[in-house]
Design a protein around this motif. Structure first.
Motif, PDB file in Angstrom:
ATOM      1  N   GLN A   1       0.852  -1.186   0.000  1.00  0.00           N
ATOM      2  CA  GLN A   1       0.000   0.000   0.000  1.00  0.00           C
ATOM      3  C   GLN A   1       0.889   1.237   0.000  1.00  0.00           C
ATOM      4  O   GLN A   1       2.105   1.153   0.197  1.00  0.00           O
ATOM      5  CB  GLN A   1      -0.940   0.005   1.200  1.00  0.00           C
ATOM      6  N   GLN A   2       0.279   2.383  -0.222  1.00  0.00           N
ATOM      7  CA  GLN A   2       1.017   3.634  -0.168  1.00  0.00           C
ATOM      8  C   GLN A   2       1.690   3.739   1.197  1.00  0.00           C
ATOM      9  O   GLN A   2       1.076   3.450   2.225  1.00  0.00           O
ATOM     10  CB  GLN A   2       0.091   4.837  -0.351  1.00  0.00           C
ATOM     11  N   ARG A   3       2.941   4.165   1.190  1.00  0.00           N
ATOM     12  CA  ARG A   3       3.689   4.330   2.453  1.00  0.00           C
ATOM     13  C   ARG A   3       2.900   5.202   3.426  1.00  0.00           C
ATOM     14  O   ARG A   3       2.842   4.910   4.627  1.00  0.00           O
ATOM     15  CB  ARG A   3       5.057   4.950   2.178  1.00  0.00           C
ATOM     16  N   SER A   4       2.276   6.253   2.923  1.00  0.00           N
ATOM     17  CA  SER A   4       1.527   7.176   3.780  1.00  0.00           C
ATOM     18  C   SER A   4       0.377   6.483   4.515  1.00  0.00           C
ATOM     19  O   SER A   4      -0.048   6.943   5.572  1.00  0.00           O
ATOM     20  CB  SER A   4       1.000   8.353   2.964  1.00  0.00           C
ATOM     21  N   GLU A   5      -0.116   5.374   3.977  1.00  0.00           N
ATOM     22  CA  GLU A   5      -1.209   4.653   4.617  1.00  0.00           C
ATOM     23  C   GLU A   5      -0.714   3.554   5.556  1.00  0.00           C
ATOM     24  O   GLU A   5      -1.514   2.961   6.278  1.00  0.00           O
ATOM     25  CB  GLU A   5      -2.137   4.081   3.549  1.00  0.00           C
ATOM     26  N   LEU A   6       0.585   3.286   5.526  1.00  0.00           N
ATOM     27  CA  LEU A   6       1.148   2.240   6.376  1.00  0.00           C
ATOM     28  C   LEU A   6       1.895   2.772   7.594  1.00  0.00           C
ATOM     29  O   LEU A   6       1.960   2.082   8.618  1.00  0.00           O
ATOM     30  CB  LEU A   6       2.119   1.366   5.557  1.00  0.00           C
ATOM     31  N   ILE A   7       2.454   3.975   7.502  1.00  0.00           N
ATOM     32  CA  ILE A   7       3.418   4.405   8.517  1.00  0.00           C
ATOM     33  C   ILE A   7       2.856   4.525   9.928  1.00  0.00           C
ATOM     34  O   ILE A   7       3.608   4.418  10.893  1.00  0.00           O
ATOM     35  CB  ILE A   7       4.139   5.713   8.136  1.00  0.00           C
ATOM     36  N   HIS A   8       1.584   4.718  10.080  1.00  0.00           N
ATOM     37  CA  HIS A   8       1.021   4.898  11.415  1.00  0.00           C
ATOM     38  C   HIS A   8       0.279   3.663  11.924  1.00  0.00           C
ATOM     39  O   HIS A   8      -0.379   3.734  12.963  1.00  0.00           O
ATOM     40  CB  HIS A   8       0.099   6.115  11.442  1.00  0.00           C
ATOM     41  N   VAL A   9       0.400   2.547  11.218  1.00  0.00           N
ATOM     42  CA  VAL A   9      -0.292   1.326  11.634  1.00  0.00           C
ATOM     43  C   VAL A   9       0.579   0.576  12.636  1.00  0.00           C
ATOM     44  O   VAL A   9       1.712   0.212  12.329  1.00  0.00           O
ATOM     45  CB  VAL A   9      -0.617   0.429  10.413  1.00  0.00           C
ATOM     46  N   GLU A  10       0.049   0.362  13.825  1.00  0.00           N
ATOM     47  CA  GLU A  10       0.780  -0.391  14.850  1.00  0.00           C
ATOM     48  C   GLU A  10       0.707  -1.873  14.523  1.00  0.00           C
ATOM     49  O   GLU A  10      -0.277  -2.362  13.975  1.00  0.00           O
ATOM     50  CB  GLU A  10       0.179  -0.117  16.220  1.00  0.00           C
ATOM     51  N   GLY A  11       1.791  -2.570  14.850  1.00  0.00           N
ATOM     52  CA  GLY A  11       1.813  -4.013  14.666  1.00  0.00           C
ATOM     53  C   GLY A  11       2.373  -4.465  13.330  1.00  0.00           C
ATOM     54  O   GLY A  11       2.305  -5.642  12.997  1.00  0.00           O
ATOM     55  N   ILE A  12       2.926  -3.516  12.557  1.00  0.00           N
ATOM     56  CA  ILE A  12       3.541  -3.884  11.288  1.00  0.00           C
ATOM     57  C   ILE A  12       4.953  -3.323  11.209  1.00  0.00           C
ATOM     58  O   ILE A  12       5.321  -2.419  11.964  1.00  0.00           O
ATOM     59  CB  ILE A  12       2.737  -3.403  10.056  1.00  0.00           C
ATOM     60  N   GLU A  13       5.718  -3.855  10.285  1.00  0.00           N
ATOM     61  CA  GLU A  13       7.037  -3.345   9.967  1.00  0.00           C
ATOM     62  C   GLU A  13       7.063  -3.091   8.463  1.00  0.00           C
ATOM     63  O   GLU A  13       6.687  -3.972   7.682  1.00  0.00           O
ATOM     64  CB  GLU A  13       8.097  -4.374  10.337  1.00  0.00           C
ATOM     65  N   ILE A  14       7.474  -1.907   8.075  1.00  0.00           N
ATOM     66  CA  ILE A  14       7.590  -1.598   6.653  1.00  0.00           C
ATOM     67  C   ILE A  14       8.965  -2.051   6.189  1.00  0.00           C
ATOM     68  O   ILE A  14       9.986  -1.581   6.694  1.00  0.00           O
ATOM     69  CB  ILE A  14       7.372  -0.092   6.391  1.00  0.00           C
ATOM     70  N   LEU A  15       8.976  -2.976   5.233  1.00  0.00           N
ATOM     71  CA  LEU A  15      10.242  -3.482   4.696  1.00  0.00           C
ATOM     72  C   LEU A  15      10.920  -2.455   3.810  1.00  0.00           C
ATOM     73  O   LEU A  15      12.137  -2.427   3.716  1.00  0.00           O
ATOM     74  CB  LEU A  15       9.994  -4.755   3.880  1.00  0.00           C
ATOM     75  N   GLY A  16      10.129  -1.643   3.149  1.00  0.00           N
ATOM     76  CA  GLY A  16      10.651  -0.626   2.245  1.00  0.00           C
ATOM     77  C   GLY A  16       9.699  -0.429   1.087  1.00  0.00           C
ATOM     78  O   GLY A  16       8.610  -1.009   1.043  1.00  0.00           O
ATOM     79  N   ASN A  17      10.129   0.406   0.158  1.00  0.00           N
ATOM     80  CA  ASN A  17       9.337   0.659  -1.042  1.00  0.00           C
ATOM     81  C   ASN A  17       9.595  -0.437  -2.066  1.00  0.00           C
ATOM     82  O   ASN A  17      10.578  -1.171  -1.972  1.00  0.00           O
ATOM     83  CB  ASN A  17       9.720   2.015  -1.645  1.00  0.00           C
ATOM     84  N   LEU A  18       8.723  -0.527  -3.052  1.00  0.00           N
ATOM     85  CA  LEU A  18       8.985  -1.448  -4.158  1.00  0.00           C
ATOM     86  C   LEU A  18      10.358  -1.128  -4.733  1.00  0.00           C
ATOM     87  O   LEU A  18      10.776   0.038  -4.737  1.00  0.00           O
ATOM     88  CB  LEU A  18       7.928  -1.285  -5.255  1.00  0.00           C
ATOM     89  N   PRO A  19      11.084  -2.128  -5.236  1.00  0.00           N
ATOM     90  CA  PRO A  19      12.402  -1.860  -5.823  1.00  0.00           C
ATOM     91  C   PRO A  19      12.305  -0.859  -6.972  1.00  0.00           C
ATOM     92  O   PRO A  19      11.283  -0.778  -7.658  1.00  0.00           O
ATOM     93  CB  PRO A  19      12.861  -3.219  -6.337  1.00  0.00           C
ATOM     94  N   ASP A  20      13.387  -0.110  -7.166  1.00  0.00           N
ATOM     95  CA  ASP A  20      13.392   0.962  -8.170  1.00  0.00           C
ATOM     96  C   ASP A  20      12.892   0.520  -9.540  1.00  0.00           C
ATOM     97  O   ASP A  20      12.154   1.246 -10.193  1.00  0.00           O
ATOM     98  CB  ASP A  20      14.795   1.559  -8.319  1.00  0.00           C
ATOM     99  N   GLU A  21      13.280  -0.680  -9.981  1.00  0.00           N
ATOM    100  CA  GLU A  21      12.913  -1.069 -11.345  1.00  0.00           C
ATOM    101  C   GLU A  21      11.433  -1.362 -11.521  1.00  0.00           C
ATOM    102  O   GLU A  21      10.946  -1.461 -12.644  1.00  0.00           O
ATOM    103  CB  GLU A  21      13.783  -2.235 -11.845  1.00  0.00           C
ATOM    104  N   VAL A  22      10.687  -1.472 -10.416  1.00  0.00           N
ATOM    105  CA  VAL A  22       9.236  -1.678 -10.501  1.00  0.00           C
ATOM    106  C   VAL A  22       8.468  -0.709  -9.597  1.00  0.00           C
ATOM    107  O   VAL A  22       7.298  -0.922  -9.294  1.00  0.00           O
ATOM    108  CB  VAL A  22       8.848  -3.142 -10.178  1.00  0.00           C
ATOM    109  N   ALA A  23       9.130   0.337  -9.160  1.00  0.00           N
ATOM    110  CA  ALA A  23       8.513   1.298  -8.234  1.00  0.00           C
ATOM    111  C   ALA A  23       7.274   1.940  -8.846  1.00  0.00           C
ATOM    112  O   ALA A  23       7.160   2.087 -10.064  1.00  0.00           O
ATOM    113  CB  ALA A  23       9.521   2.374  -7.854  1.00  0.00           C
ATOM    114  N   TYR A  24       6.367   2.302  -7.971  1.00  0.00           N
ATOM    115  CA  TYR A  24       5.166   3.018  -8.398  1.00  0.00           C
ATOM    116  C   TYR A  24       4.937   4.172  -7.433  1.00  0.00           C
ATOM    117  O   TYR A  24       4.858   3.969  -6.216  1.00  0.00           O
ATOM    118  CB  TYR A  24       3.942   2.101  -8.402  1.00  0.00           C
TER     119      TYR A  24
END
Length: 183
Positions: free
Chosen positions: A116-139
């Motif tokens: 999901q959009q990083r902005s929709e994940l950053i404040h969710v408790e109980g998760i860890e964001i691994l990172g953004n999609l890799p550059d060659e397939v980023a959106y």
């Protein structure tokens, strides 16, 4: 490098509204971009999303994944098809109903990988964001604003003033704190 990528913006609502005469020509202001990120439940084994091929392998290895039905979800479905794993993904995808964030499904353990959009994940408790999609397939989703076609001059000036502030260096830290990138 661009083997899987399709950076075309599928849903440019501002341009569609402008073409329909609802917005003033030349008033479009791009405000922020928000990348698609990948999340796991806190404490879960980390998946490798460092490159497109690693992302593909991690998606195939996951028992379940989730992504939204918005533009980023449409992009992901097309990306997985281009990767040759579309059918496998459909079989294990959990598409949340409207109003249910992907991050909440990840936090509950209902899905292994959430996109999901990083902005929709950053404040969710109980998760860890691994990172953004890799550059060659980023959106990246670009969030924009424009002046309505039928707006009196005084209001148009006030809105234009607000949009200038929204794109100022002063507003940049606020955007960043919410998981978005200044334009």
């Amino acid at each position: 490098r661009e083997k899987y990528s399709s950076r075309k913006d599928f849903f440019d609502a501002i341009d569609k509204l402008k073409a329909a005469g609802h917005l003033q020509a030349g008033s479009r202001v791009d405000l922020v971009t928000s990348p698609v990120s990948v999340a796991i439940q806190s404490g879960a084994a980390r998946a490798d999303i460092s490159r497109a091929e690693a992302l593909k392998a991690s998606v195939l290895a996951a028992q379940s994944i989730s992504y939204s039905t918005g533009p980023s979800g449409v992009y992901l479905a097309q990306l997985f098809d281009k990767m040759g794993i579309g059918e496998a993904v459909k079989a294990k995808a959990v598409i949340p109903p409207p109003g249910v964030p992907v991050g909440s499904l990840v936090a509950q353990g209902a899905v292994e990988l959430g996109f999901q959009q990083r902005s929709e994940l950053i404040h969710v408790e109980g998760i860890e964001i691994l990172g953004n999609l890799p550059d060659e397939v980023a959106y990246l989703t670009t969030f924009s604003a424009a002046l309505p076609a039928e707006l009196d001059a005084a209001r148009a000036d006030a809105v234009a003033q607000f949009l200038r502030f929204a794109n100022s260096a002063e507003a940049a830290p606020i955007k960043i704190s919410q998981g978005m990138n200044p334009v």
